[in-house]
Structure formats: C-alpha cells, structure tokens
Design a protein around this motif. Structure first.
Motif, PDB file in Angstrom:
ATOM      1  N   PRO A 442      31.355  12.027  38.668  1.00 15.32           N
ATOM      2  CA  PRO A 442      30.585  13.149  38.108  1.00 15.32           C
ATOM      3  C   PRO A 442      30.560  14.350  39.059  1.00 15.32           C
ATOM      4  CG  PRO A 442      29.105  11.435  38.898  1.00 15.32           C
ATOM      5  CD  PRO A 442      30.483  10.882  39.020  1.00 15.32           C
ATOM      6  N   THR A 443      30.999  15.463  38.573  1.00 20.33           N
ATOM      7  CA  THR A 443      31.000  16.689  39.380  1.00 20.33           C
ATOM      8  C   THR A 443      29.826  17.597  39.035  1.00 20.33           C
ATOM      9  OG1 THR A 443      32.449  17.768  37.780  1.00 20.33           O
ATOM     10  CG2 THR A 443      33.496  16.632  39.629  1.00 20.33           C
ATOM     11  N   GLU A 444      29.086  17.219  38.010  1.00 20.93           N
ATOM     12  CA  GLU A 444      27.913  17.992  37.603  1.00 20.93           C
ATOM     13  C   GLU A 444      26.841  17.037  37.101  1.00 20.93           C
ATOM     14  OE1 GLU A 444      29.226  19.154  33.067  1.00 20.93           O
ATOM     15  OE2 GLU A 444      29.986  20.421  34.702  1.00 20.93           O
ATOM     16  N   GLN A 445      25.688  17.580  36.790  1.00 21.20           N
ATOM     17  CA  GLN A 445      24.559  16.756  36.353  1.00 21.20           C
ATOM     18  C   GLN A 445      24.951  15.888  35.149  1.00 21.20           C
ATOM     19  OE1 GLN A 445      21.079  18.563  34.261  1.00 21.20           O
ATOM     20  NE2 GLN A 445      19.915  17.849  36.043  1.00 21.20           N
ATOM     21  N   ILE A 446      24.528  14.624  35.206  1.00 18.26           N
ATOM     22  CA  ILE A 446      24.800  13.679  34.120  1.00 18.26           C
ATOM     23  C   ILE A 446      23.634  13.712  33.145  1.00 18.26           C
ATOM     24  CG2 ILE A 446      25.230  11.264  33.551  1.00 18.26           C
ATOM     25  CD1 ILE A 446      26.077  10.995  36.585  1.00 18.26           C
ATOM     26  N   HIS A 447      23.931  13.816  31.880  1.00 23.97           N
ATOM     27  CA  HIS A 447      22.891  13.810  30.848  1.00 23.97           C
ATOM     28  C   HIS A 447      23.160  12.661  29.890  1.00 23.97           C
ATOM     29  CE1 HIS A 447      20.758  16.007  27.273  1.00 23.97           C
ATOM     30  NE2 HIS A 447      20.048  14.984  27.738  1.00 23.97           N
ATOM     31  N   GLN A 471      18.820  11.149  42.647  1.00 26.79           N
ATOM     32  CA  GLN A 471      17.814  12.047  42.073  1.00 26.79           C
ATOM     33  C   GLN A 471      17.954  12.039  40.553  1.00 26.79           C
ATOM     34  OE1 GLN A 471      15.584  13.485  44.163  1.00 26.79           O
ATOM     35  NE2 GLN A 471      16.706  12.431  45.841  1.00 26.79           N
ATOM     36  N   TRP A 472      16.852  11.802  39.881  1.00 24.98           N
ATOM     37  CA  TRP A 472      16.896  11.701  38.434  1.00 24.98           C
ATOM     38  C   TRP A 472      15.582  12.137  37.805  1.00 24.98           C
ATOM     39  CZ3 TRP A 472      13.441   8.246  36.120  1.00 24.98           C
ATOM     40  CH2 TRP A 472      12.838   7.307  36.978  1.00 24.98           C
ATOM     41  N   GLN A 473      15.649  12.441  36.520  1.00 27.85           N
ATOM     42  CA  GLN A 473      14.457  12.820  35.761  1.00 27.85           C
ATOM     43  C   GLN A 473      14.640  12.378  34.318  1.00 27.85           C
ATOM     44  OE1 GLN A 473      13.686  17.058  35.474  1.00 27.85           O
ATOM     45  NE2 GLN A 473      11.492  16.747  35.158  1.00 27.85           N
ATOM     46  N   GLN A 474      13.627  11.724  33.790  1.00 23.30           N
ATOM     47  CA  GLN A 474      13.672  11.275  32.400  1.00 23.30           C
ATOM     48  C   GLN A 474      12.763  12.145  31.554  1.00 23.30           C
ATOM     49  OE1 GLN A 474      12.049   7.397  31.496  1.00 23.30           O
ATOM     50  NE2 GLN A 474      13.472   7.053  29.797  1.00 23.30           N
ATOM     51  N   LEU A 475      13.325  12.693  30.488  1.00 24.24           N
ATOM     52  CA  LEU A 475      12.586  13.585  29.604  1.00 24.24           C
ATOM     53  C   LEU A 475      12.750  13.123  28.155  1.00 24.24           C
ATOM     54  CD1 LEU A 475      13.697  16.975  31.200  1.00 24.24           C
ATOM     55  CD2 LEU A 475      11.542  15.738  31.595  1.00 24.24           C
ATOM     56  N   ALA A 476      12.105  13.841  27.267  1.00 22.03           N
ATOM     57  CA  ALA A 476      12.168  13.486  25.850  1.00 22.03           C
ATOM     58  C   ALA A 476      13.584  13.599  25.293  1.00 22.03           C
ATOM     59  CB  ALA A 476      11.213  14.373  25.052  1.00 22.03           C
TER      60      ALA A 476
END
Length: 500
Positions: A442-447, A471-476
């Motif tokens: 991954p060269t950019e943020q994974i979604h 580093q991660w964040q879980q959202l709706a």
C-alpha cells in the motif's frame, strides 16, 4: 514377436482376472449392508469433507512421465505426435523418426528419473508450505507410475524401474503432509489412433499401453469430454481396477480425478466412491475425492476447477488445480513460469472464496526440479511462514474482499485474469481474528468499506511480519489504515484485525 504377443496376452488376462474379482468384491461388500457407504448417490453423499482438507488450503502435485522426455510444448505430446498435420507430429518425425519406427512407447526407456530423490522433493514441498502432495499416478498416456500387478507398462518395471507413487507416498507422509494420488486415465480411451495401421498404436502387442481398438473419430476433438462409441465394460473395469490397486497399496488421503470421467459408466464411478470411502472408514482415515464438471454428483465429492477460480465466495469447499507454467503441465524446453507474486495472490484470492489450491510443478525427465521452480516454491514458503495464519485453518468471512479486480470464470480461464493491485483486498477469518490481505504494497491510505462500525468492533490491528505500530481509525464508512512506513516482504501484505 510371438513371445512378446504371448506375454502381452498374459498381462491382459491377469488384468481381466484382477478387475473382475475386484469389481465383484465391491458389489458384494455393498450388498451385505455392513459398510457405511453403498454404491448409490444418496449413500456416498453422506460422506463429509474432512477438517484437514478445509484447513490445509495448499497442495502440490506434478505431471511427470514419459511425456516429459521430449520436453516439447505440452504434456499432450503423446496424442499430438499421432495427429496428422499437427506441428508436434512434424517435430516428432523430424526429431525421432516415423511413427511406425519410434512411437510413444519408445520414450519409456528414456524416462530414466536417475536424479529422482523423493525425500528431497517432499522436503521442498514442505518448505513451500504445502499441506498435501503427490504425483500424477497415471496420465492419459497409459503409463502407470506405481508398482502395478495389472500392467507391465509401469514405472517399477520400465523406465525408472522404481515405484514412484510408493516412494513419494512414504516421503510425503514422513514430512507430515497428506498424500494424494491423481488419475487421468479415462482419457486413454481413444487417446491413441489404435485404428491406424501405419503407427505402432495399432499393434496388439502394445494394446495394454495404447488402449483398445476404436474406430477413427471416437476421440471428438471438438468436444473432448465426449466419446462415441463409449468405452466397453472391459475398459470400465480396467479403469476401476487401477484406482483400487492404488487405494489398496497406498491408501491416499485424497484421490483427484481429471475431467472426462463422464465416459465411464455411472455404476463404475459409484463403485469406486463407495469402495474408497469404506476403505477409509475401516482405517479410520479421513479422505477426499475431487471431480470436475458434473462427472460426480454434487455433494458426493469436492468440486475441482482447472486453471480457473471462482469470482465470488462459495458456501461449499472447492479446489482449483493450476500449473506453475503458463503453457504446460509438464517440463518443457522453453518454460514460461508464473511469478511468485502471481502464485501467492492466486492462493489468497482462492482461499478467501472457500477454496484451496493444488499447484502443479514440472520436474525434468531425469528427476530434477528446475531452479526457477524451486525459487518460486521457496518464495511461497517464506511468505507462508510469515502470513500462514491468514491461510491455514481459516474460513471465509461474510464477503471475500473488496477491490476493482474482476475474476473471469470458466475452464482454463486463468490467463484472462490480470494481476492484482494494492486496491484489491481479500478477507479470511479464524476465531476473533479477521485478516485483510492487501495484494500489493500500500502506497496510500487503505480504506476497507466493509469493516465499518455497524459491522464489527475492532480492538487492534497489526501487520504480520512487522513490529511497526499501525495507525488506524474505524468510522461509519469503514476502516482506514495508514500505509505502513517500512515494507515487509515482497508479496501480499496481511493486516490482522482483532475483534470481539
């Protein structure tokens, strides 16, 4: 000549005796009602796919026999060398001479396997991460790779003069892998032009190798899985007897069938299934049978694809067999090997959809595994050492994954599927662990849209093989993972997501 003909007749008589007795014993076993499986579809469908197969995911086998000697274009050399106008026939006649002087049988003494080391091969398979392995026991060519009492055309009596199947069974089991045996010999029916008096295939002295006399046109080149006329009872019985001999001698954990088994009478196929399942039950052995297309009824065995895969997750376990060479199933002079990256991505994709991979490799006629093949197997093994927990013992998640890659299904369709990118992500699960495998660095943020707060609660995320804090964040609208700073490995990258 007379001595050779008499010898051939004696061999055929022995085959007939063994076959008749074996088939009768199968039927008698089912008549007594004491065995758990009877020779009917409703009974054999009671057999359950064992956990070892559901957990294993990855196996290795190899197309290796006299057809490997010419090392030219394809493992189908043995049929194309007899086909008028075919480029392989032209090559054969220019290289070896006319077919009445040098036929397929004459490759057998050249199949020496003098460098064959079953223990070394099995150790390599283990290093590659395989959980099951074994040889092609008999291809369409009619040459048995085991010590057979049914035919003189076998590897213990000719060619290598070694029991290839038996030696591999022992070596593979010593490495704590399951042993498999694959059968393709239904293709032998009308494979050779036994009607053509201008070739050695018509000589009755070699009938046990080349098969029965058939009319011209019996092999349907437009619809290769059919035959007209169909095989007679003698061919059906010989087909069955060879399989049962391997079952009785080596008790394989998995029996694989190539396609075209539909030309074998239905009751004969059922006789095999019930015999094998009962044989295993007596030994308290968990076994698997695979089949292609509709050659066995769904639920009686495990469906196997060839050079192809599913586009979506399936509710049933399945297998796909693919070759390490894009163009051939046997060793050829100018191989075109798949990359290790392609092989690993293929494995990850298949496993995410409830499948397993049986990878074919290509030893030389002398019994050497080419270095380029070894390199790819060892690369797979290295990847599995780090990331194997996302493959072994896992089950599919709710969906197989996300990403733009579209899989084209269908027999022999794998060449139509493009390589994956970092946008392609595949999922597997085991207990509280959920694995998201990104199929390129991954060269950019994974979604990951499916991992949203409505779907699951995430406790922690790590990158297998790395000590870096992710580093991660879980959202709706899903899970967002920052691209790691330090690359680990060269192939698919696995994020372990811990849930509760």
């Amino acid at each position: 000549m007379i001595k050779s003909i008499l010898c051939s007749i004696c061999v055929l008589l022995l085959v007939g005796c063994y076959t008749t007795n074996k088939v009768e014993s199968v039927k008698l076993e089912h008549q007594d009602g004491e065995n758990p499986y009877q020779a009917d579809w409703s009974s054999v469908k009671k057999h359950q796919t064992p956990d070892w197969f559901l957990n294993a995911k990855f196996g290795i086998y190899f197309h290796w026999g006299p057809y490997t000697v010419p090392a030219h274009k394809t493992e189908w050399y043995s049929i194309w060398m007899y086909q008028e106008g075919h480029p392989i026939r032209k090559h054969h006649e220019q290289t070896y001479g006319p077919l009445d002087e040098f036929g397929y049988k004459d490759f057998i003494p050249m199949f020496t396997a003098d460098k064959f080391d079953p223990q070394e091969w099995a150790a390599l398979f283990k290093q590659a991460g395989a959980q099951f392995a074994g040889p092609v026991t008999e291809h369409a060519d009619g040459f048995a790779m085991w010590d057979s009492e049914l035919t003189k055309w076998n590897a213990a009596d000719m060619g290598p003069k070694r029991d290839i199947v038996g030696e591999m069974a022992k070596a593979i089991r010593e490495q704590d892998m399951k042993f498999i045996a694959t059968f393709h010999h239904q293709w032998k029916y009308a494979w050779y032009p036994t009607w053509d008096e201008n070739t050695d295939a018509s000589n009755p002295e070699y009938a046990d190798l080349y098969g029965p006399k058939v009319p011209k046109g019996t092999f349907d080149f437009k619809n290769m899985t059919h035959a007209d006329p169909l095989p007679d009872q003698k061919f059906n019985q010989e087909w069955l007897a060879k399989i049962l001999e391997v079952v009785d001698k080596y008790s394989p954990d998995l029996v694989y069938f190539d396609n075209k088994m539909n030309i074998i009478e239905e009751q004969t196929r059922l006789d095999f299934l019930s015999y094998y399942y009962n044989h295993a039950a007596k030994r308290e052995q968990d076994v698997v049978v695979t089949y292609k297309f509709e050659d066995l009824e769904q639920g009686s065995a495990v469906l196997d694809l060839e050079r192809s895969r599913m586009s979506e997750k399936k509710s049933f376990p399945w297998l796909t067999d693919d070759s390490i060479d894009w163009n051939s199933w046997t060793h050829i002079a100018n191989p075109n090997y798949k990359t290790a990256n392609r092989l690993i991505d293929f494995l990850v994709d298949v496993v995410s959809k409830n499948g397993g991979v049986l990878l074919n490799i290509t030893p030389t006629a002398q019994g050497e595994i080419p270095q380029a093949v070894r390199d790819r197997l060892l690369a797979m093994g290295d990847w599995l050492k780090t990331n194997g927990e996302s493959i072994y013992d896992t089950r599919p998640w709710d969906i197989y994954g996300e990403g733009p890659a579209e899989v084209i299904e269908g027999h022999l369709s794998e060449h139509k599927n493009k390589d994956n990118t970092e946008k392609d992500i595949r999922f597997t699960t085991n207990g509280d662990a959920l694995y998201a495998t990104v199929l390129d660095w991954p060269t950019e943020q994974i979604h990951i849209r499916a991992f949203n707060t409505d779907k699951l609660t995430i406790k922690a995320i790590s990158l297998l093989g790395s000590s870096e804090v992710i580093q991660w964040q879980q959202l709706a609208d899903g899970l967002f993972i920052q691209a790691p700073k330090v690359k680990v490995g060269q192939h698919a990258f696995v994020f372990k997501v811990t849930t509760h």
